[in-house]
Design an enzyme around this catalytic site. Structure first.
Site, PDB file in Angstrom:
ATOM      1  N   THR A 122      -2.831  19.022 -39.636  1.00 30.45           N
ATOM      2  CA  THR A 122      -3.808  18.358 -38.785  1.00 30.45           C
ATOM      3  C   THR A 122      -4.260  19.235 -37.621  1.00 30.45           C
ATOM      4  OG1 THR A 122      -1.909  17.278 -37.789  1.00 30.45           O
ATOM      5  CG2 THR A 122      -3.241  15.969 -39.278  1.00 30.45           C
TER       6      THR A 122
ATOM      7  N   GLU B 104      -8.022  -5.093 -42.180  1.00 29.68           N
ATOM      8  CA  GLU B 104      -7.618  -4.730 -40.814  1.00 29.68           C
ATOM      9  C   GLU B 104      -8.434  -5.503 -39.782  1.00 29.68           C
ATOM     10  OE1 GLU B 104      -4.915  -3.209 -40.290  1.00 29.68           O
ATOM     11  OE2 GLU B 104      -4.632  -2.581 -42.376  1.00 29.68           O
TER      12      GLU B 104
HETATM   13  P1  ADP Z   1      -0.353  22.012 -38.465  1.00 32.13           P
HETATM   14  O1  ADP Z   1       0.233  23.012 -37.528  1.00 32.13           O
HETATM   15  O2  ADP Z   1      -0.683  20.710 -37.812  1.00 32.13           O
HETATM   16  O3  ADP Z   1       0.428  21.824 -39.706  1.00 32.13           O
HETATM   17  P2  ADP Z   1      -2.411  23.971 -38.630  1.00 32.13           P
HETATM   18  O4  ADP Z   1      -2.819  24.065 -37.220  1.00 32.13           O
HETATM   19  O5  ADP Z   1      -1.510  25.040 -39.124  1.00 32.13           O
HETATM   20  O6  ADP Z   1      -1.777  22.571 -38.946  1.00 32.13           O
HETATM   21  O7  ADP Z   1      -3.727  23.883 -39.506  1.00 32.13           O
HETATM   22  C1  ADP Z   1      -3.858  24.573 -40.712  1.00 32.13           C
HETATM   23  C2  ADP Z   1      -5.277  24.996 -40.923  1.00 32.13           C
HETATM   24  O8  ADP Z   1      -6.118  23.866 -41.131  1.00 32.13           O
HETATM   25  C3  ADP Z   1      -5.875  25.701 -39.734  1.00 32.13           C
HETATM   26  O9  ADP Z   1      -5.593  27.053 -39.773  1.00 32.13           O
HETATM   27  C4  ADP Z   1      -7.350  25.420 -39.883  1.00 32.13           C
HETATM   28  O10 ADP Z   1      -7.928  26.311 -40.798  1.00 32.13           O
HETATM   29  C5  ADP Z   1      -7.365  24.055 -40.508  1.00 32.13           C
HETATM   30  N1  ADP Z   1      -7.536  23.013 -39.492  1.00 32.13           N
HETATM   31  C6  ADP Z   1      -6.679  22.011 -39.223  1.00 32.13           C
HETATM   32  N2  ADP Z   1      -7.140  21.210 -38.257  1.00 32.13           N
HETATM   33  C7  ADP Z   1      -8.329  21.723 -37.869  1.00 32.13           C
HETATM   34  C8  ADP Z   1      -9.299  21.345 -36.889  1.00 32.13           C
HETATM   35  N3  ADP Z   1      -9.137  20.261 -36.110  1.00 32.13           N
HETATM   36  N4  ADP Z   1     -10.396  22.112 -36.762  1.00 32.13           N
HETATM   37  C9  ADP Z   1     -10.561  23.196 -37.539  1.00 32.13           C
HETATM   38  N5  ADP Z   1      -9.699  23.594 -38.470  1.00 32.13           N
HETATM   39  C10 ADP Z   1      -8.585  22.888 -38.664  1.00 32.13           C
HETATM   40 ZN    ZN Z   2      -2.036  -5.966 -43.208  1.00 32.80          ZN
END
Ligand code: ADP
Ligand code: ZN
Ligand code: MG
Length: 606
Positions: A209, A428
């Site tokens: 995320t 919901e």
């Molecule tokens: P987490 O650490 O929450 O598991 P990451 O930050 O490693 O997730 O995200 C993995 C990849 O997903 C990032 O490198 C990016 O390419 C993409 N990504 C995730 N969230 C976003 C966002 N809000 N905006 C742009 N890219 C995102």
């Molecule tokens: Zn419910």
């Protein structure tokens, strides 16, 4: 296991010890030689201190070493570039002092090169190799056993060039982090007015995320050094290594303040203590303790902010969340439709799109996808385009990628049909309306139809306003009504019901039953506790454990049924009365997927 480890520890110490003394010994030889100079020597000879002199030419004539032996028996030495000059010098000094200090000249050494240079080198090399070999064996061929790195932190220090604009969506999360960035940029602004800034911020949310991305963006925006380390980097074979790495990390950070320490996947270290199976968890506990000590050890305005990320906040040791540690928690949610659109746009920047690509439509059909899923989706699509020798992506590439990403591998974000989405939205909305209308219920905080990782299709979350000691009868009934609200809405709108409400119904039934059997809230059955707490025992006949007869049991069942029925009718009436809100709420949910308290309450004003 433990025994073996301490055994190895012994060898480890022994070899390190041998190695260090070897170096010291060699250093010592050198330093002694340089301390004694030719002038000292002349003085000593003149003073009659020197008993005899030994000249030791080296292989590369005419250089050599002069050994002077004092009458007391001590020996001194110094190096000279021309040994024959020393012979002449002593002849002179002897004449001047009218003494005869004997001079012995050694033969030019043959094997000295081997003995003096190569042998020590060989010994050291052998020791080093032995040490490495052992290290590797112990780490099961794992980590690169660089000797000097061993107790050091594995943190990589970097300057991040990610900016907040690279993080799409996550508007509220970014707002929450704004003050942290401000603080790192300009700490004195805050300290002047006595503000205390949190030391630790925990980013929590499902994988992919954007937690890691967000942490990098904070560092990039604030323009401060960024130490990143993963929780698992602290876990090593040797007890104490993790703890020493933590210490090292904080030391480095203090030197570089203001700065950010980012501990990714902190759950690897910060799991609840004392819950491991077997005894092998002392390393992790020590590491965690050290982390807590370090976090307590710096004051809030040192200029270090510790960010940590996890997708398992439930398994974290509660100690880590105490004030003065990670006292700020930011939940990073799966993106809603607007967020997904923004994320797609970010990742489309480097990927040329054909003019038939409709990212809005892609955003709408990818409910439940995380940022990482969306990035992956576009990546798959560009691979498809490349396979077709095209220089841009078509909508059909995305569709094919979608099938692969959505169906391939057990995706947590499974593909959700429009119909399912509609049902969830009404479900919901039904809950939400009852929360809002019923007087004893807390106001609605969020309504969402984004599937959660735990399998729920959506959720309605109240904002707890007051802590209450007692549940009143009225409140318990309202609880039951809220639980039934989802089911009622489905029924009203679709004329059909789904299995999605089963946990709601279970909750309502349990509530009603406890009203009757535990709290004496039923007039018919009176103030009697029928619940002897044993009915949950598995493998026992229910009839054996209960302390009342068949007739009473039937009466209880009747009473429970009648409470639920009454609640159902009252709830249905409320929802029918506000059917316009039900539609508006469901529509807004379908449009936005997640709505806030303000947005929900706005529906009632119009
Ligand atoms: P987490 O650490 O929450 O598991 P990451 O930050 O490693 O997730 O995200 C993995 C990849 O997903 C990032 O490198 C990016 O390419 C993409 N990504 C995730 N969230 C976003 C966002 N809000 N905006 C742009 N890219 C995102
Ligand atoms: Zn419910
Ligand atoms: Mg991550």
């Amino acid at each position: 296991m433990l025994k073996r480890r301490s055994n190895n520890m012994f060898w480890y110490l022994l070899i390190v010890g041998a190695f260090i003394s070897c170096i010291l010994w060699m250093n010592n030889l050198n330093s002694q030689a340089t301390q004694y100079t030719k002038n000292d020597f002349i003085q000593d000879v003149n003073a009659g201190e020197v008993e005899r002199v030994v000249l030791a030419p080296s292989k590369d004539v005419p250089t050599g070493t002069v050994y002077a032996y004092a009458k007391s028996g001590e020996g001194y030495s110094f190096h000279v570039t021309d040994i024959s000059q020393i012979e002449d010098l002593i002849t002179e000094l002897n004449a001047a002092n009218a003494v005869n200090v004997p001079v012995y000249v050694r033969a030019i050494p043959e094997e000295s090169w081997f003995v003096n240079q190569l042998l020590p080198l060989l010994i050291v090399a052998a020791l080093v190799m032995l040490f490495f070999g052992m290290m590797n064996a112990q780490q099961n061929g794992g980590a690169n056993g660089k000797m000097m790195d061993f107790g050091k932190s594995r943190a990589r220090k970097s300057e991040s060039d990610t900016k907040l604009q690279d993080v799409a969506g996550l508007k509220e999360e970014k707002e929450d982090l704004e003050e942290i960035i401000e603080f790192l940029k300009n700490p004195s602004k805050f300290t002047q007015v006595g503000a205390r800034i949190p030391k630790g911020v925990l980013l929590e949310g499902p994988p992919g995320t954007g937690k890691t991305l967000l942490a990098k963006a904070i560092a990039g925006e604030a323009g401060v050094p960024f130490f990143t380390v993963s929780g698992s980097d602290f876990m090593e074979m040797f007890v104490g290594v993790g703890a020493s790495r933590v210490r090292d990390l904080f030391e480095d950070a203090k030197k570089n303040a203001p700065c950010i320490i980012f501990i990714d996947e902190i759950d690897a270290v910060a799991r609840k203590r004392g819950t491991g199976m077997g005894g092998g968890h002392d390393e992790r506990e020590q590491t965690l303790n050290q982390l807590l000590v370090e976090m307590d050890g710096f004051t809030a305005n040192t200029g270090i902010i510790v960010l940590a990320a996890t997708n398992r906040v439930d398994i974290l040791d509660p100690a880590i969340l105490r004030p003065g540690r990670f006292d700020r928690k930011i939940t990073v949610n799966r993106p809603d439709v607007g967020g997904r659109y923004d994320i797609l746009k970010v990742h489309a920047k480097t990927r040329p799109l054909g003019d038939d690509v409709d990212l809005n439509q892609v955003a709408q059909t990818t409910v439940g996808f995380t940022g990482a899923d969306l990035e992956n989706l576009l990546n798959e699509a560009s691979i498809r385009a490349a396979m077709d020798d095209r220089k841009y992506i078509l909508q059909s590439d995305i569709q094919k990628a979608f099938i692969k990403v959505g169906i391939g591998s057990e995706k947590k974000s499974r593909v959700i049909s429009d119909k399912e989405k509609r049902i969830t939205a009404y479900h919901e909305a039904g809950h939400a309306i009852l929360f809002h209308v019923l007087p004893d219920m807390d106001p609605v905080y969020t309504v969402s139809i984004i599937p959660t990782g735990t399998g729920a299709a959506g959720y309605t979350m109240p904002l707890p306003e007051k802590d209450e000691m007692f549940l009143t009868k009225g409140k318990m009934k309202q609880d039951i009504m809220v639980s039934l609200g989802g089911r009622i809405a489905e029924e009203l709108i679709f004329g059909d019901i789904t299995t999605g409400a089963s946990s709601d119904i279970q909750k309502a039934t349990m509530r009603a039953r406890s009203m009757v059997t535990r709290f004496g809230m039923s007039e018919k059955l009176g103030l009697i506790n029928y619940d002897d707490g044993q009915e949950v025992f598995i493998g026992r006949d229910f009839g054996q454990t209960r302390s009342y007869g068949e007739e009473t049991a039937n009466a209880i069942d009747d009473e429970v049924r009648s409470i639920v029925q009454k609640c159902y009718e009252e709830a249905k009436e409320i929802i029918l009365k506000h059917e316009n809100i039900l539609h508006k709420c469901a529509d807004l949910l379908l449009e936005k997927e997640r709505i806030t308290r303000e947005e929900f309450e706005g529906l009632w004003e119009a």
